[in-house]
Scaffold this motif. Sequence first.
Motif, PDB file in Angstrom:
ATOM      1  N   ASN A   1       0.840  -1.185   0.000  1.00  0.00           N
ATOM      2  CA  ASN A   1       0.000   0.000   0.000  1.00  0.00           C
ATOM      3  C   ASN A   1       0.878   1.239   0.000  1.00  0.00           C
ATOM      4  OD1 ASN A   1      -1.956   1.907   0.268  1.00  0.00           O
ATOM      5  ND2 ASN A   1      -3.006   0.901   1.963  1.00  0.00           N
ATOM      6  N   SER A   2       0.587   2.157  -0.909  1.00  0.00           N
ATOM      7  CA  SER A   2       1.426   3.345  -1.031  1.00  0.00           C
ATOM      8  C   SER A   2       1.395   4.196   0.226  1.00  0.00           C
ATOM      9  CB  SER A   2       0.978   4.169  -2.242  1.00  0.00           C
ATOM     10  OG  SER A   2      -0.367   4.579  -2.085  1.00  0.00           O
ATOM     11  N   THR A   3       0.295   4.120   0.982  1.00  0.00           N
ATOM     12  CA  THR A   3       0.230   4.919   2.201  1.00  0.00           C
ATOM     13  C   THR A   3       1.235   4.428   3.230  1.00  0.00           C
ATOM     14  OG1 THR A   3      -1.549   3.487   3.030  1.00  0.00           O
ATOM     15  CG2 THR A   3      -2.190   5.460   1.804  1.00  0.00           C
ATOM     16  N   ASN A   4       1.562   3.145   3.235  1.00  0.00           N
ATOM     17  CA  ASN A   4       2.579   2.632   4.138  1.00  0.00           C
ATOM     18  C   ASN A   4       3.978   3.031   3.679  1.00  0.00           C
ATOM     19  OD1 ASN A   4       0.714   1.381   5.810  1.00  0.00           O
ATOM     20  ND2 ASN A   4       0.768  -0.533   4.658  1.00  0.00           N
ATOM     21  N   PHE A   5       4.145   3.227   2.376  1.00  0.00           N
ATOM     22  CA  PHE A   5       5.469   3.554   1.860  1.00  0.00           C
ATOM     23  C   PHE A   5       5.745   5.052   1.910  1.00  0.00           C
ATOM     24  CE2 PHE A   5       8.458   4.492  -1.575  1.00  0.00           C
ATOM     25  CZ  PHE A   5       9.490   3.629  -1.236  1.00  0.00           C
ATOM     26  N   THR A   6       4.727   5.869   1.795  1.00  0.00           N
ATOM     27  CA  THR A   6       4.912   7.315   1.786  1.00  0.00           C
ATOM     28  C   THR A   6       5.509   7.787   3.109  1.00  0.00           C
ATOM     29  OG1 THR A   6       3.042   7.575   0.285  1.00  0.00           O
ATOM     30  CG2 THR A   6       3.760   9.524   1.504  1.00  0.00           C
ATOM     31  N   GLY A   7       6.624   8.500   3.037  1.00  0.00           N
ATOM     32  CA  GLY A   7       7.286   9.001   4.235  1.00  0.00           C
ATOM     33  C   GLY A   7       7.978   7.947   5.056  1.00  0.00           C
ATOM     34  N   LEU A   8       8.281   6.807   4.436  1.00  0.00           N
ATOM     35  CA  LEU A   8       8.889   5.713   5.198  1.00  0.00           C
ATOM     36  C   LEU A   8      10.273   6.080   5.720  1.00  0.00           C
ATOM     37  CD1 LEU A   8       8.660   2.774   6.149  1.00  0.00           C
ATOM     38  CD2 LEU A   8       9.557   2.057   3.927  1.00  0.00           C
ATOM     39  N   SER A   9      10.971   6.964   5.053  1.00  0.00           N
ATOM     40  CA  SER A   9      12.325   7.315   5.491  1.00  0.00           C
ATOM     41  C   SER A   9      12.334   7.958   6.876  1.00  0.00           C
ATOM     42  CB  SER A   9      12.964   8.281   4.489  1.00  0.00           C
ATOM     43  OG  SER A   9      12.245   9.499   4.439  1.00  0.00           O
ATOM     44  N   CYS A  10      11.209   8.562   7.297  1.00  0.00           N
ATOM     45  CA  CYS A  10      11.148   9.215   8.606  1.00  0.00           C
ATOM     46  C   CYS A  10      10.632   8.283   9.692  1.00  0.00           C
ATOM     47  CB  CYS A  10      10.250  10.452   8.541  1.00  0.00           C
ATOM     48  SG  CYS A  10      10.801  11.677   7.332  1.00  0.00           S
ATOM     49  N   ARG A  11      10.220   7.071   9.329  1.00  0.00           N
ATOM     50  CA  ARG A  11       9.654   6.161  10.314  1.00  0.00           C
ATOM     51  C   ARG A  11      10.559   4.959  10.574  1.00  0.00           C
ATOM     52  NH1 ARG A  11       5.251   6.421   6.780  1.00  0.00           N
ATOM     53  NH2 ARG A  11       5.241   4.148   6.572  1.00  0.00           N
ATOM     54  N   THR A  12      11.790   5.055  10.177  1.00  0.00           N
ATOM     55  CA  THR A  12      12.721   3.959  10.397  1.00  0.00           C
ATOM     56  C   THR A  12      14.104   4.536  10.638  1.00  0.00           C
ATOM     57  OG1 THR A  12      13.737   2.003   9.400  1.00  0.00           O
ATOM     58  CG2 THR A  12      13.088   3.764   7.917  1.00  0.00           C
ATOM     59  N   ASN A  13      14.905   3.809  11.384  1.00  0.00           N
ATOM     60  CA  ASN A  13      16.283   4.244  11.625  1.00  0.00           C
ATOM     61  C   ASN A  13      17.239   3.667  10.587  1.00  0.00           C
ATOM     62  OD1 ASN A  13      16.161   1.599  12.384  1.00  0.00           O
ATOM     63  ND2 ASN A  13      17.272   1.851  14.297  1.00  0.00           N
ATOM     64  N   LYS A  14      16.703   3.129   9.503  1.00  0.00           N
ATOM     65  CA  LYS A  14      17.521   2.584   8.425  1.00  0.00           C
ATOM     66  C   LYS A  14      17.221   3.347   7.133  1.00  0.00           C
ATOM     67  CE  LYS A  14      16.168  -1.722   9.085  1.00  0.00           C
ATOM     68  NZ  LYS A  14      16.115  -3.197   8.962  1.00  0.00           N
ATOM     69  N   THR A  15      17.294   4.663   7.240  1.00  0.00           N
ATOM     70  CA  THR A  15      17.007   5.508   6.087  1.00  0.00           C
ATOM     71  C   THR A  15      18.054   5.299   5.002  1.00  0.00           C
ATOM     72  OG1 THR A  15      16.001   7.149   7.533  1.00  0.00           O
ATOM     73  CG2 THR A  15      16.626   7.864   5.323  1.00  0.00           C
ATOM     74  N   LEU A  16      17.590   5.175   3.763  1.00  0.00           N
ATOM     75  CA  LEU A  16      18.455   4.870   2.638  1.00  0.00           C
ATOM     76  C   LEU A  16      18.833   6.135   1.875  1.00  0.00           C
ATOM     77  CD1 LEU A  16      16.641   1.706   1.228  1.00  0.00           C
ATOM     78  CD2 LEU A  16      18.926   1.752   2.206  1.00  0.00           C
ATOM     79  N   ASN A  17      20.072   6.157   1.403  1.00  0.00           N
ATOM     80  CA  ASN A  17      20.509   7.148   0.420  1.00  0.00           C
ATOM     81  C   ASN A  17      20.479   6.470  -0.949  1.00  0.00           C
ATOM     82  OD1 ASN A  17      21.159   9.159   2.411  1.00  0.00           O
ATOM     83  ND2 ASN A  17      22.995   7.973   2.878  1.00  0.00           N
ATOM     84  N   LEU A  18      19.869   7.122  -1.924  1.00  0.00           N
ATOM     85  CA  LEU A  18      19.650   6.524  -3.227  1.00  0.00           C
ATOM     86  C   LEU A  18      20.697   7.025  -4.218  1.00  0.00           C
ATOM     87  CD1 LEU A  18      16.911   6.091  -1.724  1.00  0.00           C
ATOM     88  CD2 LEU A  18      15.787   6.300  -3.941  1.00  0.00           C
ATOM     89  N   TYR A  19      21.303   6.070  -4.948  1.00  0.00           N
ATOM     90  CA  TYR A  19      22.338   6.393  -5.920  1.00  0.00           C
ATOM     91  C   TYR A  19      22.032   5.690  -7.241  1.00  0.00           C
ATOM     92  CZ  TYR A  19      24.922   7.847  -1.768  1.00  0.00           C
ATOM     93  OH  TYR A  19      25.300   8.457  -0.600  1.00  0.00           O
ATOM     94  N   LEU A  20      22.372   6.364  -8.326  1.00  0.00           N
ATOM     95  CA  LEU A  20      22.202   5.832  -9.675  1.00  0.00           C
ATOM     96  C   LEU A  20      23.568   5.598 -10.299  1.00  0.00           C
ATOM     97  CD1 LEU A  20      19.383   8.203 -10.979  1.00  0.00           C
ATOM     98  CD2 LEU A  20      19.094   5.884 -10.120  1.00  0.00           C
ATOM     99  N   LEU A  21      23.689   4.477 -11.013  1.00  0.00           N
ATOM    100  CA  LEU A  21      24.903   4.177 -11.757  1.00  0.00           C
ATOM    101  C   LEU A  21      24.504   3.670 -13.137  1.00  0.00           C
ATOM    102  CD1 LEU A  21      25.565   3.063  -8.557  1.00  0.00           C
ATOM    103  CD2 LEU A  21      27.831   2.941  -9.602  1.00  0.00           C
ATOM    104  N   ASP A  22      25.251   4.086 -14.128  1.00  0.00           N
ATOM    105  CA  ASP A  22      24.999   3.655 -15.496  1.00  0.00           C
ATOM    106  C   ASP A  22      25.558   2.248 -15.672  1.00  0.00           C
ATOM    107  OD1 ASP A  22      24.554   3.343 -18.167  1.00  0.00           O
ATOM    108  OD2 ASP A  22      25.661   5.120 -18.806  1.00  0.00           O
ATOM    109  N   SER A  23      24.665   1.294 -15.901  1.00  0.00           N
ATOM    110  CA  SER A  23      25.115  -0.095 -16.033  1.00  0.00           C
ATOM    111  C   SER A  23      25.897  -0.321 -17.321  1.00  0.00           C
ATOM    112  CB  SER A  23      23.906  -1.037 -15.983  1.00  0.00           C
ATOM    113  OG  SER A  23      22.973  -0.725 -17.005  1.00  0.00           O
ATOM    114  N   ASN A  24      25.769   0.551 -18.306  1.00  0.00           N
ATOM    115  CA  ASN A  24      26.577   0.420 -19.517  1.00  0.00           C
ATOM    116  C   ASN A  24      28.058   0.677 -19.240  1.00  0.00           C
ATOM    117  OD1 ASN A  24      24.271  -0.071 -21.109  1.00  0.00           O
ATOM    118  ND2 ASN A  24      23.898   2.123 -21.338  1.00  0.00           N
ATOM    119  N   LEU A  25      28.343   1.409 -18.174  1.00  0.00           N
ATOM    120  CA  LEU A  25      29.726   1.746 -17.836  1.00  0.00           C
ATOM    121  C   LEU A  25      30.229   1.002 -16.610  1.00  0.00           C
ATOM    122  CD1 LEU A  25      29.563   5.634 -18.302  1.00  0.00           C
ATOM    123  CD2 LEU A  25      30.357   3.944 -19.956  1.00  0.00           C
ATOM    124  N   PHE A  26      29.350   0.724 -15.659  1.00  0.00           N
ATOM    125  CA  PHE A  26      29.803   0.208 -14.360  1.00  0.00           C
ATOM    126  C   PHE A  26      29.118  -1.107 -13.997  1.00  0.00           C
ATOM    127  CE2 PHE A  26      29.689   4.924 -14.159  1.00  0.00           C
ATOM    128  CZ  PHE A  26      31.059   5.148 -14.202  1.00  0.00           C
TER     129      PHE A  26
END
Length: 720
Positions: free
Chosen positions: A508-533
């Motif tokens: 349910n999207s309502t459980n996912f919305t704002g999840l970063s503030c309801r857990t002590n395991k907040t994620l930092n999101l990174y993108l990498l180009d799979s064609n290169l890396f």
Amino acid sequence: MARRRPELLCGAVALGCALLFTLKFTCSRAKDVIIPAKPPVSFFSSRSPVLDLFQGQLDYAEVVRRHSEVVLLFFYAPWCGQSIAARAEVEQAASQLSDQVLFVAINCWWNQGKCRKQKHFFYFPVIYLYHRSFGPIEYKGPMSAVYIEKFVRRVMKPLLYIPSQSELLDFLSNYEPGVLGYFEFSGSPQPPGYLTFFTSALHSLKKDYLGTVRFGVITNKHLAKLVSLVHSGSVYLHRHFNTSLVFPREVINYTAENICKWALENQETLLRWLRPHGGKSLLLNNELKKGPALFLFIPFNPLAESHPLIDEITEVALEYNNCHGDQVVERLLQHLRRVDAPVVKSLASEPPVQLLDPPLITASPCCNTVVLPQWHSISRTHNVCELCVNQTAVGIRLSSVSVPQCSFLEMAAALDSFYLKEQAFYHVVSDSMECSNFLSSYSPFSYYTACCRTMNRGVAGFIDSEPDVFKSPNIAFSSLEKECEVDTPSSVPHIEENRHVFPEVDMNSTNFTGLSCRTNKTLNLYLLDSNLFWLYAERLGAPSTAQVKEFAAIVDVKEESHYILDPKQALMKFTLESFIQNFSVLYSPLKRHLIGSDSAQFPSQHLITEVTTDTFWEIVLQKQDVLLLYYAQWCGFCPSLNHVFIQLARLLPTDTFTVARIDVSQNDLPWEFMVDRLPTVLFFPCNRYINWSLSSSLPKVCAADQPLLVVPHLQRPERT
């Protein structure tokens, strides 16, 4: 009185002159035998769109640069492998932009050229871009034609023109930070402050070659009002979650350097691209020290007009960090989903609306039956528990067991909390009321109830008729005391057996919305180009034979573990939200990914058994007594134990004893079997990890096919 001898003085002078003449003649001959450097040859072909100054004519390059609007200077060394590899990429980019940009290649290695005398580069190749009189802007990105072309186009047009509301929403909903400037062109062809804002965009590219901060310009006053810009020359920095800012012209001087510095210091990063250069650096280390990181490997074309997968990832990032239900973020999410929604009157001045938290108790039942193992403390009087999530507090009448109406993760979190608090639960069990309510501590989920009862043989029959996942040889059923209402559970999963499976649950999207503030395991999101890396993805567990190079992995340096998204699942919004929510729950159902070497590369018949991640359980814990050596290829002290282990393998009986070793630099193990120094020797007695209440009925040699209960009691070795 001694007589002077002038003939000796004359002889000494003559001998000195002879020595000086000999040295001069020798040195002059040494200079004559040195072969002069060969004259340089053209590095690019004569038909190439790149102007090749292979003799290092730096002065001529300066002349042509002054007469061109945008110029790319490619400094190379003809012997450099990177320069040779980048030659075709630069030539390909030049073939696309030669009618707008002048591409000049300069040999900066020939010792007689002016480039070698005036420039002192520490590496090759080097790419400089000039926009009219502004520059140089050094390009440090991947030496790929599409990336070079994209960067050149950014230098050509550092400002994006935004004429409509739809394009304004596209600009603001992008994952990269955005700076907007409002200028009225009706009064003059170049309104005051426009050239300063234009130059600030070039300064941004000079300081950040990735171009993470985008600059746009608005000329419509109605659009400017949407971002609270009223006066011409105002500059607006958009931030998704923090308060957006307007450049304080009254406090800071309105210069290009100050605008660029203000934007870079106050930007808000939603997603960040990582582009390792392939050498030793602290790039990944500095990012991983910030906390758990989610790495998303996607095939990326920087020249494409749209990126549907990145739009989905942006939507996930916005929902994940939208802790307060901000209306502006909701409007941008609706735009990303291409859903018609009413126009927001103001995207900057309107304060965020604090939405009410969703209620902890919901009306719909969500129950599941759990069979308690025989060793469980509660199973002394009860053998079956029914867990219900989001029920009322105490005294609820249990609903009939059916297909769960909640997600698998909610039940997993409830079950883990139930087991951790079994002692507290056991004390509140009584004959009159056997339901107890707990609050799962610091969890994205909420209340659940647990009712434990005994089950008669008639009801137990349905468990025996279910698949093997419901069967347990250690369960014994007593007479019925208080019968739970049971219907035919056609698809009720057994949580104990399925907790490490990635089910396709309804998140349910309502459980996912704002999840970063309801857990002590907040994620930092990174993108990498799979064609290169893609090599980095393979080291994290991605299959090397993947047809579609899409992969997601969570790396937690503090816990020294990482988790991967099942490669069989497509990388999309739904699976990514499930993956993040699996990691965020208090008792995560994700299984730590263990990287191991291929066991097929080791011979089967060997004096010392080579153990890998896949064979550790079978060789070390299930067969016989094992003496295990932990080593690594880089460990200098480990080879000193080889002769000792070879002698032990010859002396000890092979039918009851195994001498083995494991390369821990190539094979991961569960936490309880890891060591903190090398070399380390551990002895694993047979039956060490078997429940001693069952050991009397077991043979002396551990059989791999015995349905035994594993109790991992081995602690990490203490430091000496």
